[in-house]
Design an enzyme around this catalytic site. Structure first.
Site, PDB file in Angstrom:
ATOM      1  CD  GLU A  69      -1.081  -7.880  13.873  1.00  0.00           C
ATOM      2  OE1 GLU A  69      -1.063  -7.028  12.908  1.00  0.00           O
ATOM      3  OE2 GLU A  69      -0.958  -7.391  15.103  1.00  0.00           O
TER       4      GLU A  69
ATOM      5  CB  CYS B 266      -0.458  -3.337  12.388  1.00  0.00           C
ATOM      6  SG  CYS B 266      -1.218  -3.877  13.776  1.00  0.00           S
TER       7      CYS B 266
ATOM      8  CD  GLU C 185       2.310  -1.402   7.696  1.00  0.00           C
ATOM      9  OE1 GLU C 185       3.278  -2.368   7.385  1.00  0.00           O
ATOM     10  OE2 GLU C 185       1.420  -1.655   8.769  1.00  0.00           O
TER      11      GLU C 185
END
Ligand code: NAI
Ligand code: MG
Length: 492
Positions: free
Chosen positions: A268, A302, A399
């Protein structure tokens, strides 16, 4: 679709219900923590320790054992020998142990919330109203599955995988531990789990809970350390499954490391979620959702809604309202119940965010920050909005993992789908519109593991979570989360 623990509590109405400020004294943090191996707290063989600090004050909280390869080997051996007992235990009994953990998490909820906030920097309101309650819910949910696996996988012979190596990040420390441990135990696997080096404390309190709940020794081992310890888990030959949540870079290292070994994995990884506002959306609700989407947990999420796409005709209104709202966000002491945005988790993470702020300005985007004063000590960042962003800009592709939102406009559905899908990631997305047909159209075309419609950041244990593309593979949560810890054989 009953949803608990939604983030609606945050930022607005929660304020009037919040009880008295939490104090550090309600949490007893020891000066030093050892490794939890085979049911006992053991000193690290390499005799090394590292400090964990409070990122809001930069004060040391505790000294934490650093596990080396020999410690990892000890933990894996303990998990292997416990596997015989645990996997053969009557499923109902396994379930009872997991229920016991869930209950004990609830009993120690207040203390766990305080320690989570002290160690990681997130606002106490989030630890108390979101993280820790959801941890309890996860253990309860998977406890219930332990004796019902034949219903989850009808007519199949279900077997656990064996020893699971689980490596978790610092953004939701105890919640990620629960996501990993609960389904592994319910399906009869045993565990070696490593929390992140900046936030080890709640996992170690969970080790105390597991010890007190009297789980057979070795069923859960919790060992601390940094990347090298994680790598030793990944590379240990007697691990059957790796469950990892963290950066895409480390996810790729893990994929390479286990290639050809037969180890199973769920990864993940990062995200760069699009939050999309159509001109027919309830604008105030959408603005609130965007604020929650990016500033929840300082943006260390996330699935954070870090890219906002606004339909042209409402762009000005949305940006004006967002800027106004930004000014009202309280940034500061995470232990204060009124705080909206707490401390950035580490100096390293703050440096990364600041690096991206510079990159954004250099790329020609326009930066707007709230005028709030930041505390003198600790790691803090003002909530930040970038307008005039191009799709190819790094701030729109990479990110950032902080309280930083990029805003772009769009005209048509096709245009926004193309832009929303145009990053290496695919973890989550949000859609704000009054039209059900538009929601339907978007949810089938957006390449994301979860699409939220007229809401954002909703989680519960029954829903599978995971990504497309570089956001990783496998699903955690719900029935699919069980599937990640079993192997099935077909009896014909
Ligand atoms: P990281 O991926 O290095 O750390 C996550 C976990 O992996 C920690 O427990 C760490 O000790 C462990 N780890 C590190 N190197 C390893 C290796 N070679 N083998 C096995 N385990 C290893 O993430 P980091 O450095 O803390 O954060 C960097 C960036 O990663 C963040 O800025 C953010 O963009 C992203 N990130 C994303 C997360 C997510 O949930 N998607 C969570 C944490 C970080
Ligand atoms: Mg810490």
């Amino acid at each position: 679709m009953a949803r608990n623990n939604t983030l609606k509590l945050k930022f607005d109405s929660a304020r009037k219900y919040a009880p008295a400020p939490e104090s550090r004294s309600a949490a007893k943090i020891k000066d030093q923590y050892e490794l939890f191996i085979n049911g006992k707290f053991e000193k690290p063989l390499g005799k090394k320790y590292f400090d964990t600090i409070n990122p809001a004050t930069e004060e040391k909280l505790s000294r934490i054992a650093e596990a080396n390869e020999a410690d990892v080997d000890k933990a894996v051996k303990a998990a292997r020998s416990a596997f015989g007992v645990w996997s053969k235990m009557v499923p109902k009994e396994r379930g009872k142990y997991i229920f016991r953990i869930a209950r004990m998490v609830q009993e120690r909820a207040r203390e766990l919330a305080i320690v989570e906030t002290l160690d990681g920097g997130k606002p106490i309101r989030e630890s108390r109203d979101f993280d820790i309650p959801v941890v309890g819910n996860h253990f309860f949910y998977y406890a219930g599955w332990a004796d019902k696996l034949e219903y989850a996988f009808p007519n199949r012979n279900v077997q656990p995988l064996g020893v699971a190596g689980q490596i978790i990040p610092w953004n939701f420390p105890l919640l990620m531990a629960a996501w990993k441990i609960a389904p592994a135990l319910a399906t009869g696997n045993t565990v070696v789990l490593k929390p992140a080096e900046t936030t080890p404390l709640t996992a170690l309190l969970l080790a105390e809970i597991i010890q007190e709940a009297d789980l057979p020794p070795g069923v859960v081992n919790i060992i601390t350390g940094a990347g090298a310890t994680g790598a030793a888990i990944v590379n240990h030959p007697d691990i059957n499954k790796i469950a990892f949540t963290g950066s895409t870079d480390v996810g790729k290292i893990i994929q390479r490391a286990i290639a050809g070994t037969g180890k199973k994995a769920t990864l993940e990884l990062g995200g760069k979620a699009a939050n999309i506002i159509f001109d027919d959306a309830p604008i105030d609700q959408a603005v609130e959702g965007v604020i929650n989407g990016i500033f929840f947990n300082q943006g260390h999420v996330c699935c954070a809604g870090s890219r906002l796409y606004v339909q042209e005709s409402v762009y000005k209104e949305v940006v004006r309202k967002l800027k106004d709202r930004l000014e009202t966000l309280i940034v500061g002491d995470p232990m204060d119940k009124n705080t909206d945005i707490g401390a950035i988790n580490s100096k390293q993470q703050l440096d990364q965010i600041n690096k991206y702020l510079k990159i954004g300005v250099k790329e020609g985007a326009e930066m707007y920050q709230s005028s709030v004063d930041l505390p003198k000590k600790g790691f803090f960042c003002r909530p930040t909005i970038f307008t005039n962003v191009a799709q190819s800009n790094r701030i729109s592709q990479e990110e950032i993992f902080g309280p930083v939102l990029t805003i772009q406009t769009f005209r048509t559905d096709d245009e926004v789908i193309e832009k929303a899908n145009n990053t290496p990631y695919g973890l989550s997305a949000g859609v704000w519109t009054d039209k059900g047909s538009k929601i339907f159209n978007m949810t089938i075309k957006l390449r994301a593991g979860v699409v939220w419609a007229n809401t954002f950041n909703q989680f519960d244990p029954t829903s599978p979570f995971g990504g497309y593309k570089e956001s990783g593979y496998g699903r955690e949560g719900g029935l699919h989360g069980l599937g990640a810890y079993v192997t099935l054989s077909n009896v014909v």
